[in-house]
Design a protein around this motif. Structure first.
Motif, short mmCIF file in Angstrom:
data_model
loop_
_atom_site.label_atom_id
_atom_site.label_comp_id
_atom_site.label_asym_id
_atom_site.label_seq_id
_atom_site.Cartn_x
_atom_site.Cartn_y
_atom_site.Cartn_z
N PHE A 62 2.74 14.56 -0.62
CA PHE A 62 2.08 15.46 -1.84
C PHE A 62 1.56 16.59 -1.46
N ILE A 63 1.48 17.63 -2.29
CA ILE A 63 0.91 18.80 -1.75
C ILE A 63 -0.44 18.87 -2.64
N LEU B 216 0.80 -1.26 -0.24
CA LEU B 216 -0.03 -0.03 0.07
C LEU B 216 0.82 1.30 -0.07
N ALA B 217 0.55 2.08 -0.93
CA ALA B 217 1.46 3.47 -0.96
C ALA B 217 0.37 4.65 -1.15
N VAL B 218 0.45 5.30 0.02
CA VAL B 218 -0.35 6.35 0.43
C VAL B 218 0.28 7.95 0.00
N ALA B 219 -0.25 8.48 -1.07
CA ALA B 219 0.02 9.84 -1.22
C ALA B 219 -0.35 10.56 -0.03
N SER B 220 0.45 11.26 0.78
CA SER B 220 0.25 11.57 1.99
C SER B 220 0.66 13.32 2.17
N ARG B 221 -0.61 13.99 2.88
CA ARG B 221 -0.19 15.54 3.04
C ARG B 221 0.32 15.59 4.34
N TYR B 222 0.56 14.52 5.25
CA TYR B 222 1.21 14.77 6.56
C TYR B 222 2.58 14.15 6.71
N VAL B 223 3.08 13.84 5.87
CA VAL B 223 4.39 13.52 6.04
C VAL B 223 5.46 14.71 5.49
N PRO B 224 6.78 14.85 6.01
CA PRO B 224 7.48 15.69 5.47
C PRO B 224 7.49 15.88 4.05
N GLY B 225 7.42 17.16 3.55
CA GLY B 225 7.35 17.37 1.97
C GLY B 225 5.89 17.29 1.51
N GLY B 226 4.87 16.98 2.27
CA GLY B 226 3.62 16.94 1.94
C GLY B 226 2.84 18.34 2.61
N SER B 227 1.66 18.57 2.15
CA SER B 227 1.11 19.81 2.55
C SER B 227 -0.50 19.74 2.24
N VAL B 228 -1.49 20.48 2.99
CA VAL B 228 -2.63 20.45 2.39
C VAL B 228 -3.02 21.76 1.47
N GLY B 229 -1.79 22.42 1.17
CA GLY B 229 -1.79 23.73 0.43
C GLY B 229 -2.60 24.93 1.10
N ASN B 230 -3.16 25.63 0.38
CA ASN B 230 -3.88 26.68 1.17
C ASN B 230 -5.15 26.27 1.79
N TRP B 231 -5.46 25.52 2.50
CA TRP B 231 -6.98 25.31 3.00
C TRP B 231 -7.06 26.21 4.18
N SER B 232 -8.26 26.58 4.45
CA SER B 232 -8.52 27.58 5.49
C SER B 232 -8.16 26.92 6.91
N ALA B 233 -8.06 27.55 7.92
CA ALA B 233 -7.72 27.03 9.20
C ALA B 233 -8.72 26.13 9.62
N THR B 234 -10.05 26.39 9.42
CA THR B 234 -11.11 25.40 10.05
C THR B 234 -10.91 24.18 9.47
N ARG B 235 -10.68 23.97 8.02
CA ARG B 235 -10.84 22.90 7.25
C ARG B 235 -9.17 22.05 7.82
N ARG B 236 -8.34 22.81 8.11
CA ARG B 236 -7.03 22.09 8.89
C ARG B 236 -7.39 21.52 9.89
N VAL B 237 -8.13 22.21 10.78
CA VAL B 237 -8.28 21.96 12.18
C VAL B 237 -9.21 20.65 12.19
#
Ligand SMILES: Nc1nc2c(ncn2[C@@H]2O[C@H](COP(=O)(O)OP(=O)(O)OP(=O)(O)O)[C@@H](O)[C@H]2O)c(=O)[nH]1
Ligand SMILES: [Mg+2]
Length: 358
Positions: free
Chosen positions: A200-201, A115-136
């Motif tokens: 991934f971003i 299983l290979a997961v494209a991840s927003r929460y490992v170093p190098g990944g991010s949720v881009g420009n999500w709002s603070a609410t969506r991040r939380v």
């Protein structure tokens, strides 16, 4: 050696405007890697299916149209059934999941992951420009899944909608798409042996509008509960509470015997009764509640020591409440002891579940 064939499953609803660029980017990312794309569309009124069919002259893509809108997760499950590849990927149609990540997911699978997961929460990944609410909300959802579903704990982004797997991970398991987080089903029920994450971003949606709303948040909670039931985590809590109940009887019984018949001071009697019930609870939980969770290197005395250390917090709470309620508030000592046991209880479950039988 021939490379294993990859099928990319893409659920879609009203994504006609994204299809040309999406397919072009997938094609240029994968080069000559053997693949095909399977679009599962819920009869989109914007001509998504027609657009995909016209692109089939250029790219290895096909579309399955379902008559009614049955939702994202069930589209993915249908895609799994139809996928012909030995490797199957899932991604969104709106280019929020950049196709450029596909080769890295393939390499992870080729290197032995199932299983290979494209991840927003490992170093190098991010949720881009999500709002603070969506991040939380997203972070809270991950914490909740780690807390309630132990098999997701090794994965930082178990909620990702972008992943790749070896087909045998999902063969023979019954995926029930309650919510739309299909990766949770795969992790909890498919039991992958080696899961890796590739950063991934998360991009902005390219065209079209979002289809997922706040309703999905309650769906998510229902989904977690359903997975707790199907993976036996509910039964574990019931067992732990049952063991705790018998331990409480042992504790209170021994406390009364030591004080009334042996004549010990009630705090000394309480301390002895507490330690005996700690060992009692440990042995039952070890044999019964957490039998499946022994770590390979863990020995029984080692776990007993951990259990004692983690129960120290509960012990301090218990003695403090026993003394306070009896001495200051004048409660009958058995009642004080029962309240002390109850309050130390939740704390002990959390710590032991996270540490002793991790
Ligand atoms: N077949 C099918 N696909 C769907 C359905 N709802 C959403 N999708 C697809 O599932 C993917 C994810 O949906 P999105 O609306 O992008 O959800 P999201 O990414 O959480 O929200 P945004 O950030 O606003 O894009 C997209 O490819 C959608 O077209 C549905 O009911 N049926
Ligand atoms: Mg999207």
């Amino acid at each position: 050696m021939t490379k294993p064939h990859l099928t990319i499953v893409i659920p879609s609803y009203k994504e006609a405007a994204n299809m040309p660029l999406l397919l072009e980017q997938i094609h240029s990312a994968l080069g000559d890697y053997p693949y095909d794309v399977l679009v599962i569309d819920d009869n989109s009124p914007d001509g998504t299916a027609e657009t995909v069919r016209s692109l089939a002259e250029k790219y290895p893509v096909s579309v399955t149209v379902r008559k009614d809108k049955r939702g994202l997760a069930s589209a993915v499950v249908d895609g799994f059934k139809l996928a012909g590849g030995d490797i199957v990927a899932v991604m969104d149609a709106d280019l929020q999941h950049p196709p450029a990540v596909l080769p890295r997911l393939v390499r992870a699978i080729e290197a032995g992951a199932d299983l290979a997961v494209a991840s927003r929460y490992v170093p190098g990944g991010s949720v881009g420009n999500w709002s603070a609410t969506r991040r939380v909300i997203s972070r809270g959802a991950v914490i909740l899944s780690h807390l309630l579903l132990p098999s997701t704990r090794g994965i930082k982004d178990p909620m990702s909608g972008y992943f790749m797997l070896r087909k045998d991970v999902i063969s023979g398991i019954e995926l029930s798409p309650v919510g739309y987080k299909i990766l949770l089903e795969v992790i909890c029920l498919g039991c992958p042996h080696q899961a890796v994450e590739v950063p991934f971003i998360f991009e902005n949606r390219r065209a079209g509008v979002t289809k997922l709303s706040m309703v999905t948040q309650t769906d998510y909670l229902r989904h977690l509960l359903s997975l707790m039931r199907r993976t036996g985590e509910f039964r574990r809590i019931v067992k732990f509470v049952t063991v705790g109940g018998t331990g409480t009887l042992v504790n209170l019984g021994l406390l009364a015997v030591l004080k009334e018949w042996a004549g010990l001071h009630y705090l000394v009697a309480g301390a002895v009764a507490f330690e005996v019930s700690v060992v009692w609870n440990f042995l039952l939980n070890d044999r019964f509640t957490f039998r499946d969770r022994k770590r390979p290197d863990g020995t029984l005395p080692g776990r007993l020591l951990r259990f004692n250390v983690t129960s120290l917090g509960g012990f301090i709470i218990y003695i403090a409440i026993l003394a306070l309620l009896t001495q200051v508030f004048g409660l009958y000592y058995i009642v004080s002891a029962a309240i002390g046991i109850l309050i130390g209880f939740g704390w002990n479950f959390m710590v032991n579940s996270a540490w002793t039988w991790r």
